[in-house]
Design an enzyme around this catalytic site. Structure first.
Site, PDB file in Angstrom:
ATOM      1  N   ARG A  79      58.770  37.466  28.214  1.00 47.88           N
ATOM      2  CA  ARG A  79      58.933  37.797  26.969  1.00 47.88           C
ATOM      3  C   ARG A  79      58.963  39.600  27.022  1.00 47.88           C
ATOM      4  O   ARG A  79      58.387  40.185  27.871  1.00 47.88           O
ATOM      5  CB  ARG A  79      57.199  37.974  25.893  1.00 47.88           C
ATOM      6  N   ARG A  89      61.961  33.797  20.666  1.00 44.69           N
ATOM      7  CA  ARG A  89      60.773  34.335  22.018  1.00 44.69           C
ATOM      8  C   ARG A  89      60.150  33.643  22.975  1.00 44.69           C
ATOM      9  O   ARG A  89      60.587  32.280  23.032  1.00 44.69           O
ATOM     10  CB  ARG A  89      59.570  35.153  21.889  1.00 44.69           C
ATOM     11  N   ASP A  92      54.643  33.402  23.440  1.00 45.83           N
ATOM     12  CA  ASP A  92      53.668  33.928  22.161  1.00 45.83           C
ATOM     13  C   ASP A  92      52.542  33.731  22.684  1.00 45.83           C
ATOM     14  O   ASP A  92      52.598  32.404  21.972  1.00 45.83           O
ATOM     15  CB  ASP A  92      54.619  34.247  20.923  1.00 45.83           C
ATOM     16  N   ASP A  94      48.734  34.512  21.236  1.00 43.69           N
ATOM     17  CA  ASP A  94      48.189  35.870  20.116  1.00 43.69           C
ATOM     18  C   ASP A  94      46.699  35.510  20.327  1.00 43.69           C
ATOM     19  O   ASP A  94      46.271  34.696  19.057  1.00 43.69           O
ATOM     20  CB  ASP A  94      48.399  35.483  18.632  1.00 43.69           C
TER      21      ASP A  94
END
Length: 164
Positions: A79, A89, A92, A94
């Site tokens: 990433r 991507r 990810d 989060d």
């Protein structure tokens, strides 16, 4: 110990990256509670569909350390941090919730606004924590999902589980 909820997503080598990320997260944080995997259309750009899911774990680690570990795992999966928010991507990760912490600090807004904004976050979160109450909205995630406008939602729950 706070219960932490993380949103995972990938649209490049999706299966490989999600499985590898789950292994890395389990190594760092121990037992994980995982939602189903959802295949979701891209939002904000044209690209291959994403695999998304939400996972949860308890940790004794402080928030900055958890965030640092998530970034390290993302970078380890290729990433690029400078990439556009709306782009393809490899991985990810989060941070969605850190216990019932409400924070508006730069770089750490909790609960993450994506919970209320995107079906690919809210549906898997409601799947694994239906009775958990959003610290600001004061409604359960099952209630929030039931009220969510699904007219434009382009996602489906996949029959395979993350551990398969």
């Amino acid at each position: 110990m706070p219960r932490v909820f993380i949103g995972l997503g990938s649209n490049i080598e999706r299966e490989i990256n999600l499985r590898s990320a789950l292994n890395a997260l389990e190594k760092e944080f121990g037992a994980l509670i995982c939602s189903s995997i959802y295949e979701s259309a891209t939002v904000g750009f044209d690209g291959d569909p994403f695999y998304n899911m939400v996972l949860s774990f308890e940790t004794h680690r402080a928030l900055p350390e958890v965030m640092m570990i998530l970034r390290k795992i993302e970078v380890g999966h290729g990433r690029a941090r400078a990439s556009n928010k709306f782009s393809s991507r490899t991985l990810d990760l989060d941070l969605m919730l850190f216990g019932d912490l409400i924070s508006k600090e730069e770089g750490c807004i909790l609960p993450r606004g994506d919970i209320l904004r995107y079906a690919f976050v809210l549906e898997p979160l409601a799947e694994i924590a239906p009775e958990l109450v959003h610290p600001v909205q004061k409604k359960t995630y099952a209630e929030i999902w039931s009220l969510f406008d699904k007219t434009e939602v382009k996602q489906k729950r996949l029959p395979v589980q993350p551990s398969e």
